[in-house]
Design an enzyme around this catalytic site. Structure first.
Site, PDB file in Angstrom:
ATOM      1  N   ASP A  27       0.861  -1.190   0.000  1.00 47.45           N
ATOM      2  CA  ASP A  27       0.000   0.000   0.000  1.00 47.45           C
ATOM      3  C   ASP A  27       0.893   1.236   0.000  1.00 47.45           C
ATOM      4  O   ASP A  27       1.747   1.400   0.883  1.00 47.45           O
ATOM      5  CB  ASP A  27      -0.895  -0.014   1.239  1.00 47.45           C
ATOM      6  N   ASP A 121      -3.342   2.641  -5.898  1.00 44.59           N
ATOM      7  CA  ASP A 121      -2.211   2.760  -4.972  1.00 44.59           C
ATOM      8  C   ASP A 121      -1.972   1.537  -4.087  1.00 44.59           C
ATOM      9  O   ASP A 121      -1.226   1.625  -3.110  1.00 44.59           O
ATOM     10  CB  ASP A 121      -2.396   3.991  -4.088  1.00 44.59           C
ATOM     11  N   GLU A 122      -2.553   0.396  -4.426  1.00 47.86           N
ATOM     12  CA  GLU A 122      -2.300  -0.789  -3.607  1.00 47.86           C
ATOM     13  C   GLU A 122      -2.512  -2.049  -4.434  1.00 47.86           C
ATOM     14  O   GLU A 122      -3.183  -2.036  -5.462  1.00 47.86           O
ATOM     15  CB  GLU A 122      -3.198  -0.802  -2.372  1.00 47.86           C
TER      16      GLU A 122
END
Length: 414
Positions: A27, A121-122
């Site tokens: 993350d 974003d992860e």
């Protein structure tokens, strides 16, 4: 993006000689804000808020320094400014975030082909097949963090465990810029001291319900008799949270869903300016997308919104769901929340679209819980009526007086 502010951080600083924690959750730390700071190094260490500097706006992202004032994404900007008057507000640049995201995801792909992207974003990574080449999960997580920072200047946090749920929880506990490895044999010991809100699917209302019964920690829930949980939360909810409290999560890392998507968009004959009119059109589009998802027997992990203004400026925003969905109510709710971030009084909208992305087979989604079950039952009933009697026989009340007279005679679908 995590609401963690960096306090109560837990990390594996020393090497962990374990090969059971082969599911990694990576993350990016305060991703949007961190990307902005790459171009504004003078702001590093300051409370920074990403968003439009207007009391009608909402917070898009915030640095950890700002989060310590209780500022989180989606918070009204007026509230954020009251909580931290000294915060620096910077405008968002979504094209930068997309470019950096693609760069980060390519780094993940170097370590394993089994990468499940969760939005911008992860991602989950299954590194079981990479142990011989790269070493233990601790070594792989350490190298991923080092490579991401060396090539992008951005920090990420990594959780490693034997299941997706525990890996994601471990990454949140290690933030910011940390690595936490939870070997399989330590899963229960790691989980049980956590607050009950750490369990996926425990939102504010469920947490209140549990705490009224004296269930404050995961251990409290794990030691509550299953029949009591079922009576309190229903058969599905009680069983799923009971399983999670003991670290049981059968889901696997699902890669290869790529860019497949199902979407609908509409161009209006007359520009829309009213927020409620836009929300009704989003419901109309979400229903069409959901019907096609169910017909294709797939569910969307990500909901994307497309908005084109009268000057042909086009913006897209997306959000990854906690669990994949094929329910219009869920798609609509997420799309409206995405739109509310963009909405400015007086904006004239020429086109709007809703898309379900990152599709997975409905039978393979392995949902830990299904908050959408009541909505899905209603919508599948409507599907059956439509199949027998034709479209339009049953419609949401909010669409009966919709804005159809303002729409162009055709809409695009793909």
């Amino acid at each position: 993006m995590s609401k963690q502010d960096g306090r109560n951080r837990l990390v594996s600083d020393a090497p962990v000689d374990d090969r059971t924690a082969t599911v990694l959750h990576v993350d990016m730390d305060a991703f949007f804000a961190s990307v902005e700071l790459l171009d504004r190094p003078d702001l590093v260490g300051l409370p920074v808020i990403v968003g439009h500097d207007s009391d009608r706006s909402v917070v898009t992202a915030a640095t950890y320094e700002a989060r310590r004032y209780g500022i989180n994404s989606a918070m009204p900007m007026a509230v954020a400014k009251r909580r931290c008057p000294a915060a620096v507000i910077v405008e968002p640049h979504f094209e930068k975030y997309s470019a950096r995201s693609a760069q980060v995801m390519r780094i993940f792909d170097r370590f394993t082909p089994r990468v499940e992207r969760l939005g911008i974003d992860e991602a989950f990574l299954d590194v079981a097949g990479a142990l011989r080449l790269y070493g233990t999960p601790w070594q792989i997580g350490t190298e991923i963090r080092r490579t991401v920072f060396a090539e992008t200047g951005l920090h990420c946090s990594v959780g490693a465990a034997s299941t997706k749920f525990v890996a994601k929880l471990a990454s949140s506990r290690s933030k910011p810029d940390g690595l936490l490895v939870v070997p399989h044999e330590h899963t229960v010991a790691f989980l049980h001291p956590q607050p009950v809100s750490a369990l996926w699917g425990v939102g504010g209302k469920t947490q209140e319900t549990l705490e009224r019964r004296g269930i404050h920690t995961v251990r409290d829930l794990a030691t509550t008799p299953l029949p009591s949980l079922v009576a309190l939360l229903g058969p599905a909810g009680g069983q799923r949270l009971h399983d999670l409290s003991w670290g049981r999560d059968p889901r696997t890392v699902e890669s290869g869903v790529g860019e497949k998507s199902i979407g609908h968009e509409v161009t209006f004959g007359r520009d829309l300016t009213d927020r409620d009119d836009v929300a009704r059109e989003l419901l109309r589009l979400a229903e069409k997308v959901a019907v096609r998802l169910r017909r294709a027997e797939v569910q969307a992990r990500t909901v994307a919104l497309k908005v084109r203004y009268t000057d042909f400026t086009t913006l897209t925003r997306s959000r990854t769901l906690a669990e994949p969905s094929d329910v219009a109510k869920r798609l609509h709710r997420e799309a409206v929340e995405l739109y509310d971030v963009l909405h400015r009084p007086g904006n004239r909208i020429r086109l709007i679209g809703v898309r379900g992305e990152n599709l997975v087979p409905a039978a393979a989604s392995n949902a830990l819980w299904d908050d959408d079950a009541p909505w899905r039952e209603t919508e599948t009933t409507v599907d059956a009526v439509t199949a027998r009697f034709g479209a339009g026989v049953l419609r949401p009340a909010s669409l009966v007086r919709g804005t159809g007279e303002q729409r162009a005679p055709h809409a695009r679908q793909d």
